[in-house]
Design a protein around this motif. Structure first.
Motif, mmCIF file in Angstrom:
data_model
loop_
_atom_site.group_PDB
_atom_site.id
_atom_site.type_symbol
_atom_site.label_atom_id
_atom_site.label_comp_id
_atom_site.label_asym_id
_atom_site.label_seq_id
_atom_site.Cartn_x
_atom_site.Cartn_y
_atom_site.Cartn_z
ATOM 1 N N ILE A 105 0.941 -1.292 0.017
ATOM 2 C CA ILE A 105 0.000 0.302 0.065
ATOM 3 C C ILE A 105 0.953 1.556 -0.027
ATOM 4 O O ILE A 105 0.668 2.336 -0.929
ATOM 5 C CB ILE A 105 -1.134 0.044 1.350
ATOM 6 N N MET A 106 1.862 0.760 0.662
ATOM 7 C CA MET A 106 2.668 2.506 1.238
ATOM 8 C C MET A 106 3.668 2.733 -0.169
ATOM 9 O O MET A 106 3.595 3.443 -1.145
ATOM 10 C CB MET A 106 3.832 2.322 2.118
ATOM 11 N N ARG A 107 3.996 1.936 -1.206
ATOM 12 C CA ARG A 107 4.292 1.291 -2.720
ATOM 13 C C ARG A 107 4.499 2.357 -3.356
ATOM 14 O O ARG A 107 4.138 3.305 -3.960
ATOM 15 C CB ARG A 107 5.557 0.685 -2.695
ATOM 16 N N LEU A 108 2.488 1.779 -3.623
ATOM 17 C CA LEU A 108 1.482 2.031 -4.795
ATOM 18 C C LEU A 108 1.421 3.429 -4.293
ATOM 19 O O LEU A 108 0.924 3.881 -4.801
ATOM 20 C CB LEU A 108 0.673 1.086 -4.639
ATOM 21 N N SER A 109 0.721 3.774 -3.437
ATOM 22 C CA SER A 109 0.327 5.311 -2.225
ATOM 23 C C SER A 109 1.652 6.445 -2.957
ATOM 24 O O SER A 109 1.364 7.271 -3.294
ATOM 25 C CB SER A 109 0.048 5.516 -1.232
ATOM 26 N N CYS A 110 2.763 5.678 -2.727
ATOM 27 C CA CYS A 110 3.976 6.434 -3.106
ATOM 28 C C CYS A 110 3.794 7.021 -4.674
ATOM 29 O O CYS A 110 4.217 8.250 -4.984
ATOM 30 C CB CYS A 110 4.926 6.077 -2.931
ATOM 31 N N PHE A 111 3.609 5.996 -5.166
ATOM 32 C CA PHE A 111 3.753 5.788 -6.882
ATOM 33 C C PHE A 111 2.794 6.949 -7.165
ATOM 34 O O PHE A 111 2.839 7.594 -8.016
ATOM 35 C CB PHE A 111 3.770 4.749 -7.410
ATOM 36 N N THR A 112 1.228 6.319 -6.597
ATOM 37 C CA THR A 112 0.062 7.502 -6.900
ATOM 38 C C THR A 112 -0.013 9.298 -6.963
ATOM 39 O O THR A 112 0.103 9.668 -7.387
ATOM 40 C CB THR A 112 -0.978 6.707 -6.730
ATOM 41 N N VAL A 113 1.136 9.352 -5.393
ATOM 42 C CA VAL A 113 0.682 10.811 -5.307
ATOM 43 C C VAL A 113 2.187 11.578 -6.648
ATOM 44 O O VAL A 113 1.598 12.212 -6.722
ATOM 45 C CB VAL A 113 0.824 10.500 -4.017
ATOM 46 N N ALA A 114 3.119 10.657 -6.574
ATOM 47 C CA ALA A 114 3.734 11.503 -6.936
ATOM 48 C C ALA A 114 4.107 11.190 -8.219
ATOM 49 O O ALA A 114 3.466 12.819 -8.887
ATOM 50 C CB ALA A 114 5.250 10.111 -7.541
ATOM 51 N N ALA A 115 2.693 10.776 -9.338
ATOM 52 C CA ALA A 115 2.519 10.603 -10.583
ATOM 53 C C ALA A 115 1.088 12.212 -10.038
ATOM 54 O O ALA A 115 1.164 12.609 -11.931
ATOM 55 C CB ALA A 115 1.649 9.695 -11.315
ATOM 56 N N ALA A 116 -0.006 12.064 -9.228
ATOM 57 C CA ALA A 116 -0.278 12.911 -9.184
ATOM 58 C C ALA A 116 0.339 14.534 -9.794
ATOM 59 O O ALA A 116 -0.341 15.002 -10.317
ATOM 60 C CB ALA A 116 -1.862 13.005 -8.402
ATOM 61 N N GLY A 117 1.280 14.680 -8.902
ATOM 62 C CA GLY A 117 1.898 15.533 -8.860
ATOM 63 C C GLY A 117 2.563 16.176 -10.030
ATOM 64 O O GLY A 117 1.861 16.923 -9.953
ATOM 65 N N VAL A 118 3.063 15.045 -10.871
ATOM 66 C CA VAL A 118 4.007 15.572 -11.786
ATOM 67 C C VAL A 118 2.999 15.844 -12.725
ATOM 68 O O VAL A 118 3.399 16.432 -14.148
ATOM 69 C CB VAL A 118 5.121 14.401 -12.651
ATOM 70 N N LEU A 119 1.557 15.044 -13.310
ATOM 71 C CA LEU A 119 0.853 16.051 -13.940
ATOM 72 C C LEU A 119 0.566 16.723 -13.517
ATOM 73 O O LEU A 119 -0.036 17.834 -14.688
ATOM 74 C CB LEU A 119 -0.725 14.811 -13.984
ATOM 75 N N ALA A 120 0.179 17.463 -11.934
ATOM 76 C CA ALA A 120 -0.254 18.516 -11.898
ATOM 77 C C ALA A 120 0.873 19.680 -12.962
ATOM 78 O O ALA A 120 0.017 21.126 -12.991
ATOM 79 C CB ALA A 120 -0.060 18.867 -10.268
ATOM 80 N N ILE A 121 1.764 18.769 -12.549
ATOM 81 C CA ILE A 121 3.101 20.392 -13.313
ATOM 82 C C ILE A 121 2.516 20.290 -14.451
ATOM 83 O O ILE A 121 2.794 21.794 -15.092
ATOM 84 C CB ILE A 121 4.235 19.703 -12.423
ATOM 85 N N LEU A 122 2.657 19.466 -15.191
ATOM 86 C CA LEU A 122 2.986 19.238 -16.469
ATOM 87 C C LEU A 122 1.195 19.684 -17.090
ATOM 88 O O LEU A 122 1.484 20.477 -17.552
ATOM 89 C CB LEU A 122 2.254 17.717 -17.205
ATOM 90 N N ARG A 123 0.540 19.448 -16.154
ATOM 91 C CA ARG A 123 -1.168 20.169 -16.546
ATOM 92 C C ARG A 123 -0.664 21.899 -16.627
ATOM 93 O O ARG A 123 -1.271 22.399 -17.976
ATOM 94 C CB ARG A 123 -1.959 19.614 -15.909
ATOM 95 N N VAL A 124 -0.314 22.842 -15.899
ATOM 96 C CA VAL A 124 0.155 23.700 -15.232
ATOM 97 C C VAL A 124 1.223 24.201 -16.941
ATOM 98 O O VAL A 124 0.749 25.090 -17.524
ATOM 99 C CB VAL A 124 1.294 24.155 -14.269
ATOM 100 N N ALA A 125 2.060 22.843 -17.122
ATOM 101 C CA ALA A 125 3.179 23.791 -18.347
ATOM 102 C C ALA A 125 2.474 23.800 -19.762
ATOM 103 O O ALA A 125 3.215 24.869 -20.128
ATOM 104 C CB ALA A 125 4.266 23.000 -17.977
#
Lengths: 128, 133
Positions: A105-125
Motif C-alpha cells: 500500500i505504501m509503495r503504490l500510494s507513493c507512486f500514485t501521489v508522485a504521478a498526480a504531482g507530476v501530472l499537475a505540474i505538466l498540466r500547468v506547463a
C-alpha cells in the motif's frame, strides 16, 4: 554438476547480503538523498521569492521550462526517497502478516501521489 | 534446570523508558520522525500543486488554508521538519563517507544540526515575510 548459468558461482553470489539484495536499498536511499538536496533547496528559495506573488506571476514562473523540470525532478526524487525511508520504518515496526500489505500500500500510494504531482505540474506547463 | 529463572522476567534491552535521553539518541529518532512528517508534507505539496493546476479559485482557497492560524503552524512544523531531516541527512552522509566518528565530532555535528535547522527555519520565515510585504 552441470552449471545452469554462464556466470561463475562467485559472480552470482557477490554483492548479495543475507536478504539477497546487498546494499542496493541503502545505496538508493543515499543516492536519492543527494539528488534531493539541489531541487529541495531551489524549491524553498523559489517559494520565498514568490511569497508575495499573485496567481498570474506564480503560474508564469511555474510554466518556465527550468521550473517545470526542477519540479518534476523534485517530485520524483522526493517520493522515491520517501518510499525507501517508509519501507525501512514499516520493516522495523510491523512484524505481523500486515507487513507485506503495508509495504505494498505504501509503495503504490507513493507512486500514485508522485504521478498526480507530476501530472499537475505538466498540466500547468502545457496548458494553453 | 534453572527453574527459578523461568519465572523471573528477563530485563529487556534497550530500556528506552528509563534510559536518559542523549543528544545522539534524540537526534536519531528525530531524523526518523522528521522524515515521516516530511512525507506528510510531500503529500500536502502535491495537493497544493493540484490546487494550482485546478485554477485561480482553487489556488486562492488553498492559499487561504495556508494563511489561516492552523495553516501557519503547520507550515512552521513542515519547514522545521524538512530542515531537521536535511541537516540530519547531511550528517548521515558524512558518517557514510567515514567522517566525524569520534565522540567530540558526533556531539559537535549534533548541535550543529539542532542550531542549523532552527536557524534555517527562522531565516526562511523572515525572508518569506519580507518578500510577502
Amino acid at each position: 554438476m552441470a552449471r545452469k548459468s554462464m556466470r561463475s558461482p562467485l559472480a552470482q553470489a557477490s554483492g548479495l547480503g543475507s536478504a539477497k539484495e546487498g546494499v542496493e536499498h541503502w545505496w538508493r536511499e543515499r543516492l536519492t538523498a543527494v539528488a534531493l538536496i539541489p531541487p529541495a533547496l531551489w524549491f524553498i528559495a523559489s517559494m520565498i521569492a514568490h511569497a508575495g506573488s499573485d496567481y498570474v506571476v506564480f503560474i508564469a514562473w511555474l510554466r518556465m521550462p527550468s521550473s517545470t523540470l526542477m519540479m518534476v525532478l523534485l517530485l520524483v526524487a522526493l517520493f522515491y526517497h520517501m518510499a525507501l525511508g517508509l519501507q525501512v520504518i514499516i520493516e522495523d515496526y510491523v512484524h505481523s502478516s500486515v507487513k507485506l500489505l503495508a509495504l505494498i500500500i505504501m509503495r503504490l500510494s507513493c507512486f500514485t501521489v508522485a504521478a498526480a504531482g507530476v501530472l499537475a505540474i505538466l498540466r500547468v506547463a502545457l496548458s494553453g | 534446570m534453572c527453574g527459578s529463572t523461568v519465572e523471573r522476567e528477563r530485563p529487556k534491552s534497550p530500556n528506552i523508558q528509563i534510559y536518559r535521553p542523549q543528544l545522539t539518541s534524540v537526534l536519531s529518532i528525530a531524523n526518523r520522525i522528521s522524515g515521516v512528517i516530511t512525507s506528510f508534507v510531500a503529500v500536502g505539496l502535491v495537493l497544493w500543486l493540484l490546487a494550482v493546476a485546478a485554477g485561480p479559485q482553487t489556488y486562492a482557497a488553498a492559499q487561504g488554508v495556508l494563511a489561516s492560524p492552523l495553516g501557519q503552524i503547520g507550515l512552521v512544523i513542515a519547514i522545521f521538519a524538512f530542515f531537521l531531516h536535511l541537516c540530519g541527512g547531511i550528517r548521515h552522509l558524512a558518517w557514510d563517507a567515514v567522517y566525524g566518528f569520534d565522540l567530540a565530532a558526533i556531539y559537535a555535528s549534533g548541535w550543529a544540526v539542532v542550531a542549523g535547522s532552527i536557524a534555517l527555519t527562522v531565516a526562511t520565515w523572515i525572508a518569506a515575510l519580507f518578500m510577502a510585504r
